[in-house]
Motif scaffolding. Structure first.
Motif, PDB file in Angstrom:
ATOM      1  N   TYR A   1      -7.851  -2.008 -11.878  1.00 46.93           N
ATOM      2  CA  TYR A   1      -7.568  -0.601 -12.180  1.00 46.93           C
ATOM      3  C   TYR A   1      -7.745   0.220 -10.897  1.00 46.93           C
ATOM      4  CZ  TYR A   1      -8.677  -2.914 -16.524  1.00 46.93           C
ATOM      5  OH  TYR A   1      -8.718  -3.838 -17.530  1.00 46.93           O
ATOM      6  N   CYS A   2      -6.642   0.821 -10.449  1.00 46.92           N
ATOM      7  CA  CYS A   2      -6.644   1.504  -9.152  1.00 46.92           C
ATOM      8  C   CYS A   2      -6.072   2.913  -9.268  1.00 46.92           C
ATOM      9  CB  CYS A   2      -5.805   0.715  -8.133  1.00 46.92           C
ATOM     10  SG  CYS A   2      -6.175  -1.051  -8.069  1.00 46.92           S
TER      11      CYS A   2
ATOM     12  N   PHE B   1      -4.134  -9.212  -2.724  1.00 46.70           N
ATOM     13  CA  PHE B   1      -4.795  -8.202  -1.898  1.00 46.70           C
ATOM     14  C   PHE B   1      -6.092  -7.653  -2.500  1.00 46.70           C
ATOM     15  CE2 PHE B   1      -0.139  -7.792  -1.410  1.00 46.70           C
ATOM     16  CZ  PHE B   1      -0.031  -8.226  -0.096  1.00 46.70           C
ATOM     17  N   THR B   2      -6.638  -8.319  -3.512  1.00 49.24           N
ATOM     18  CA  THR B   2      -7.824  -7.779  -4.179  1.00 49.24           C
ATOM     19  C   THR B   2      -9.042  -7.709  -3.267  1.00 49.24           C
ATOM     20  OG1 THR B   2      -8.300  -9.985  -5.034  1.00 49.24           O
ATOM     21  CG2 THR B   2      -7.120  -8.458  -6.506  1.00 49.24           C
ATOM     22  N   LEU B   3      -9.086  -8.552  -2.249  1.00 50.59           N
ATOM     23  CA  LEU B   3     -10.243  -8.554  -1.342  1.00 50.59           C
ATOM     24  C   LEU B   3     -10.017  -7.676  -0.117  1.00 50.59           C
ATOM     25  CD1 LEU B   3     -11.203 -12.357  -1.476  1.00 50.59           C
ATOM     26  CD2 LEU B   3     -12.158 -10.464  -2.791  1.00 50.59           C
ATOM     27  N   SER B   4      -8.851  -7.032  -0.034  1.00 52.87           N
ATOM     28  CA  SER B   4      -8.579  -6.179   1.121  1.00 52.87           C
ATOM     29  C   SER B   4      -9.403  -4.902   1.043  1.00 52.87           C
ATOM     30  CB  SER B   4      -7.095  -5.827   1.182  1.00 52.87           C
ATOM     31  OG  SER B   4      -6.750  -4.997   0.094  1.00 52.87           O
ATOM     32  N   ARG B   5      -9.637  -4.306   2.206  1.00 51.94           N
ATOM     33  CA  ARG B   5     -10.414  -3.057   2.265  1.00 51.94           C
ATOM     34  C   ARG B   5      -9.743  -1.965   1.456  1.00 51.94           C
ATOM     35  NH1 ARG B   5     -11.016   0.657   7.700  1.00 51.94           N
ATOM     36  NH2 ARG B   5     -12.115   2.405   6.716  1.00 51.94           N
ATOM     37  N   GLN B   6      -8.415  -1.924   1.533  1.00 50.40           N
ATOM     38  CA  GLN B   6      -7.681  -0.870   0.858  1.00 50.40           C
ATOM     39  C   GLN B   6      -7.832  -0.978  -0.671  1.00 50.40           C
ATOM     40  OE1 GLN B   6      -6.620  -2.723   3.288  1.00 50.40           O
ATOM     41  NE2 GLN B   6      -5.845  -1.397   4.940  1.00 50.40           N
ATOM     42  N   CYS B   7      -7.683  -2.192  -1.182  1.00 49.38           N
ATOM     43  CA  CYS B   7      -7.806  -2.359  -2.639  1.00 49.38           C
ATOM     44  C   CYS B   7      -9.250  -2.155  -3.094  1.00 49.38           C
ATOM     45  CB  CYS B   7      -7.323  -3.741  -3.060  1.00 49.38           C
ATOM     46  SG  CYS B   7      -5.519  -3.871  -3.156  1.00 49.38           S
ATOM     47  N   LYS B   8     -10.193  -2.569  -2.293  1.00 54.17           N
ATOM     48  CA  LYS B   8     -11.594  -2.374  -2.657  1.00 54.17           C
ATOM     49  C   LYS B   8     -11.954  -0.892  -2.728  1.00 54.17           C
ATOM     50  CE  LYS B   8     -13.685  -6.716  -1.115  1.00 54.17           C
ATOM     51  NZ  LYS B   8     -14.681  -7.347  -0.189  1.00 54.17           N
TER      52      LYS B   8
ATOM     53  N   LEU C   1       0.822  -1.201   0.000  1.00 54.81           N
ATOM     54  CA  LEU C   1       0.000   0.000   0.000  1.00 54.81           C
ATOM     55  C   LEU C   1       0.862   1.260   0.000  1.00 54.81           C
ATOM     56  CD1 LEU C   1      -2.811  -1.046   2.494  1.00 54.81           C
ATOM     57  CD2 LEU C   1      -2.979  -0.827   0.018  1.00 54.81           C
ATOM     58  N   GLY C   2       1.971   1.179   0.737  1.00 51.48           N
ATOM     59  CA  GLY C   2       2.877   2.330   0.725  1.00 51.48           C
ATOM     60  C   GLY C   2       3.445   2.552  -0.662  1.00 51.48           C
ATOM     61  N   PHE C   3       3.819   1.471  -1.334  1.00 48.35           N
ATOM     62  CA  PHE C   3       4.342   1.587  -2.692  1.00 48.35           C
ATOM     63  C   PHE C   3       3.281   2.106  -3.655  1.00 48.35           C
ATOM     64  CE2 PHE C   3       4.592  -0.439  -6.881  1.00 48.35           C
ATOM     65  CZ  PHE C   3       5.750   0.153  -7.348  1.00 48.35           C
TER      66      PHE C   3
ATOM     67  N   CYS D   1      -3.995  -3.878  -8.538  1.00 43.11           N
ATOM     68  CA  CYS D   1      -3.766  -4.399  -7.189  1.00 43.11           C
ATOM     69  C   CYS D   1      -3.337  -5.867  -7.312  1.00 43.11           C
ATOM     70  CB  CYS D   1      -5.052  -4.303  -6.367  1.00 43.11           C
ATOM     71  SG  CYS D   1      -4.909  -4.856  -4.669  1.00 43.11           S
ATOM     72  N   PRO D   2      -2.227  -6.263  -6.669  1.00 45.46           N
ATOM     73  CA  PRO D   2      -1.798  -7.666  -6.736  1.00 45.46           C
ATOM     74  C   PRO D   2      -2.920  -8.615  -6.307  1.00 45.46           C
ATOM     75  CG  PRO D   2      -0.092  -6.332  -5.750  1.00 45.46           C
ATOM     76  CD  PRO D   2      -1.300  -5.446  -5.888  1.00 45.46           C
ATOM     77  N   MET D   3      -2.955  -9.746  -6.942  1.00 44.21           N
ATOM     78  CA  MET D   3      -4.020 -10.711  -6.721  1.00 44.21           C
ATOM     79  C   MET D   3      -4.219 -11.037  -5.249  1.00 44.21           C
ATOM     80  SD  MET D   3      -6.280 -12.557  -8.377  1.00 44.21           S
ATOM     81  CE  MET D   3      -5.639 -12.592 -10.040  1.00 44.21           C
TER      82      MET D   3
END
Length: 631
Positions: free
Chosen positions: A264-265, A248-255, A13-15, A244-246
Motif C-alpha cells: 500500500y503506497c 522494487f519492494t526493497l528499494s529506498r523509494q518504495c520503502k 517511480l515516474g509512473f 509497489c511491484p515485487m
C-alpha cells in the motif's frame, strides 16, 4: 550507460508519482450522459445524447431550456467573447442562451469560462471528429487555469460531430433552435436513501485540488451530518492506494512511500525522497481516518468522521510539522473515540501481510456495474454514479438531493444552498397578484409548480398559470377582495362585503362602482342632512356633522336642537319631584303603620272593659284591672 533495472525503476517511480498525484486529470470513469432534446425546429426535433462536463454545476435532478446560438467569430471560444463585442446575455423574458462552440485549440474549461463571462447559461461543445462521446475534464491545474476553473458555475456538455453540424445548419438557415438539457436521469433515485462516497486524501500539501478538497470537507460537514443523523444518506469515505511491484519492494523509494512491504503506497508529499514527509506517512494517516470511520460507525455515529478529518486539518497541518500520530491521538481523544479500537483496526504497518482495511479499499477502486475505476482525487460517487461538477457545498448537496425519490427530500435539500428559486424569475410563468403580493408559483427542489395558493386560511382556485380566484369565504382578507379601499383622517373604509362572498359595494357615505372607486357623498347637499332651523351641517369623509347655534344641543335621532339650560333646569326639577314623592310615600307609610297599631290597642282596651260587665260564654272571666288592690 544505465542498466536496464535502473531505467525500469525510474520509469516505475515516474509512473507511480504520476498515477498517484492528485493533479492528474486521467480518469477511467465511464462517460456520464444526459439527454438533450431539440424542441424546435420541427425537422430536427428529437432526443440526442450529450456527455456531461466534469466541471461547472450540472443541474442534477432538473432540466434547463434554452435557445442555441452559434457565434460568428471566436467559434472555438478560446478567446474572450468581449474582445469581439459579443454578448450572450438573454433579454428579459427571453429563453437563456446555450452557446455552441467547436472543439479544439484550448481546454474545454476555458471555452466554457469565456462563454460564461459573456452571459451564456450553458455551453454545448461540438466534437471535431466522429467518435464516441468522452467526458470533458478539467486541465491539469496551473496558476492561470486555477483562477477560472473554480468559478465556472454554468453546465456544459459535449455533443458528437454530426449532431453539431445539424444544429449549425439549422441556425445558418435562420431557424430558431430551442433545446432542453435534462439531468433528471444523471443521478438515479430509486429509494428514499441516497448512498454516496467520497474518494479523498489526508495529504494537505498537494496543490490546488487538495486545497479545494480540504475546503469542501470543512464546508460540507454540517449538511453531511444532518443527512446522516436523519438516516437520509449512507456515506462512506475512501482512500486511493497503489502497490509497489515485487521487484522494487526493497528499494529506498518504495520503502519511503509504502507500508506492509510495498502493498500500500502513496506518493511522497513533497516529491522529494530525501526530506520532509514520506508517502507512507500519508498512507498511515489515510488508514487511521478509515479506522476512525469504522469505529465511529460501530458506535452508531458514523458522522463523527467529518469532525475528525476537519479537526485534523486544522490542528495537524503538514506546514506546521504537526502531521503525526501524536497530534492525531489528541484529536481522537477530544472526540471521545476509542483509541485502542482504532489502533487495533490499523494493524501492523510493518507486517508482510495484507491489511484488511486497505485491501478492501484497493478492491473498491475497481469499477463495478455502471461505475468505472477510480484513479483521481477527489472523486464523489452518488448512487454509484460519478458526480461531475464543482466540488462545492451547494452544488454537491444539489446532486445528492436529486438522488431521493420525489417528495422524500429532507429539509436540508430546500435550504438556501440548494434552492435556485425559479419563482424569482418572471414569477416562474405562474399567475400572481402583485397588488396583494400573492402568487401561484411554488418553488420545489426539482423546479417550480404553478398551484393556486392558500393564504391566511383563504383558498384560491384556478389553473395556477393564467388565473386564480378566491373560493369560499374570506375573500375580503386578500387585498380587500379586489374592491376599493382607502384610509384617511384615521378612518378606513372598504367596499368588500364578506357577508356576500366578497361583493364590491361602496359603504354608507360613499358612491361609486365599489371596485375602482368610491367617492364621498356630501350629505349636507345631496341628502339635506341637519334640517332643523337652528342646525348647521358640515360634510366629513364618509359621514357628516350637525351642530346647533348658541347654547343649543343637537339631538341626532330627532334632528332637533334643545337648550342646554332648559335641559339642566328640567333635570333639577325632576330631581326635586323625585325627593318630594319619596318623602310623601315615606310619610304615608308611617301614617298607615301608626293607624294600624293605634286601632289594635283601642280594640284590646274596649274588649277588656266590656268583659267586666258582659262575660262571653266562650271566654273566662277577665280580672278587673281597674279595681285591682294589692296587699
Amino acid at each position: 550507460m544505465e542498466s536496464h533495472g535502473s531505467i525500469t525503476l525510474k520509469l516505475f517511480l515516474g509512473f507511480l508519482i504520476l498515477s498517484l498525484n492528485v493533479h492528474t486529470s486521467v480518469s477511467r470513469f465511464v462517460v456520464e450522459k444526459n439527454s438533450l432534446m431539440v424542441t424546435s425546429p420541427e425537422k430536427i426535433k428529437g432526443s440526442h445524447d450529450s456527455a456531461i462536463g466534469n466541471f461547472g454545476i450540472p443541474q442534477y435532478g432538473g432540466s434547463m431550456a434554452g435557445a442555441v446560438t452559434y457565434p460568428k467569430e471566436n467559434r472555438k471560444g478560446c478567446r474572450e467573447f468581449g474582445d469581439f463585442g459579443i454578448s450572450f446575455k438573454a433579454k428579459p423574458g427571453a429563453l437563456p442562451n446555450f452557446v455552441l462552440v467547436d472543439r479544439g485549440d484550448c481546454f474545454f474549461a476555458l471555452k466554457v469560462w469565456n462563454a460564461q463571462k459573456a452571459g451564456a447559461s450553458a455551453v454545448l461543445v461540438a466534437d471535431d471528429i466522429e467518435e464516441a462521446l468522452i467526458t470533458m475534464d478539467t486541465p491539469e491545474e496551473d496558476i492561470s487555469s486555477a483562477k477560472y476553473i473554480e468559478n465556472i458555475t454554468i453546465p456544459s456538455a459535449l455533443i458528437d460531430k454530426s449532431f453539431g453540424e445539424t444544429l449549425k445548419k439549422a441556425l445558418s438557415g435562420g431557424e430558431m433552435v430551442n433545446v432542453n438539457l435534462d439531468w433528471r436521469e444523471a443521478v438515479p433515485h430509486p429509494d428514499d436513501r441516497v448512498e454516496y462516497e467520497l474518494w479523498t486524501n489526508s495529504n494537505d500539501e498537494c496543490g490546488v485540488k487538495c486545497d479545494m478538497l480540504m475546503a469542501f470537507v470543512k464546508e460540507f460537514r454540517g449538511p453531511a451530518q444532518i443527512l446522516e443523523k436523519g438516516g437520509y444518506t449512507q456515506f462512506t469515505p475512501h482512500y486511493i492506494t497503489w502497490y509497489c511491484p515485487m521487484t522494487f519492494t526493497l528499494s529506498r523509494q518504495c520503502k519511503s512511500q509504502c507500508i506492509n512491504h510495498g502493498r500500500y503506497c502513496a506518493p511522497d508529499p513533497e516529491q522529494d525522497f530525501s526530506s520532509g514527509y514520506e508517502g507512507k506517512d500519508v498512507v498511515l494517516e489515510n488508514l487511521r481516518q478509515l479506522c476512525v470511520f469504522k469505529v465511529a460507525k460501530e458506535s452508531k455515529k458514523p458522522w463523527v468522521w467529518w469532525d475528525y478529518v476537519t479537526d485534523f486539518q486544522i490542528r495537524c497541518p503538514m506546514k506546521d510539522k504537526k502531521y503525526n500520530k501524536e497530534c492525531a491521538a489528541a484529536v481522537i481523544k477530544s472526540l471521545g473515540l476509542d483509541a485502542k479500537k482504532i489502533e487495533k483496526c490499523m494493524g501492523d504497518p510493518d507486517a508482510d501481510a495484507d491489511n484488511p482495511v486497505l485491501k478492501e479499499e484497493q478492491d473498491a477502486q475497481v469499477g463495478k456495474g455502471s461505475r468505472g475505476d477510480v484513479t483521481i482525487l477527489p472523486t464523489l460517487v452518488v448512487n454509484n454514479h460519478q458526480y461531475r461538477g464543482k466540488l462545492e457545498k451547494g452544488a454537491v448537496l444539489k446532486a445528492i438531493c436529486s438522488g431521493f425519490e420525489e417528495t422524500t427530500e429532507p429539509a436540508v435539500c430546500l435550504s438556501g444552498d440548494v434552492e435556485t428559486n425559479e419563482c424569482l424569475d418572471n414569477n416562474g410563468g405562474c399567475w400572481q397578484d402583485k397588488t396583494a403580493n400573492v402568487t401561484a408559483c411554488k418553488d420545489t427542489f426539482r423546479g417550480r409548480v404553478c398551484e393556486c395558493p392558500l393564504v391566511d386560511g383563504v383558498q384560491f382556485k384556478g389553473d395556477g398559470y393564467s388565473h386564480c380566484e378566491v373560493s369560499g369565504p374570506g375573500k375580503c382578507k386578500i387585498n380587500n377582495g379586489g374592491c376599493w379601499h382607502e384610509s384617511k383622517d384615521g378612518h378606513t373604509y372598504s367596499a368588500c362585503l364578506d357577508s356576500e362572498n366578497g361583493k364590491c359595494q361602496c359603504p354608507p357615505g360613499f358612491k361609486g362602482d365599489g371596485v375602482k372607486s368610491c367617492v364621498d357623498i356630501d350629505e349636507c347637499k345631496e341628502r339635506k342632512a341637519c334640517q332643523c332651523s337652528e342646525c348647521s351641517c358640515k360634510n366629513t369623509w364618509g359621514s357628516y356633522e350637525c351642530t346647533c347655534s348658541g347654547d343649543l344641543l343637537y339631538i341626532r335621532d330627532h334632528d332637533t336642537c334643545i337648550s342646554k339650560t332648559a335641559t339642566e333646569v328640567r333635570s333639577a326639577w325632576a330631581a326635586v319631584w323625585v325627593i318630594l314623592i319619596g318623602l310623601a310615600m315615606a310619610g304615608g307609610g308611617a301614617y298607615l303603620v301608626y293607624k294600624y297599631r293605634l286601632r289594635s290597642y283601642m280594640d284590646s282596651e274596649i274588649r277588656a272593659i266590656m268583659a267586666q260587665y258582659m262575660p262571653l260564654d266562650s271566654q273566662s272571666e277577665v280580672p278587673n284591672h281597674v279595681n285591682d288592690e294589692r296587699a
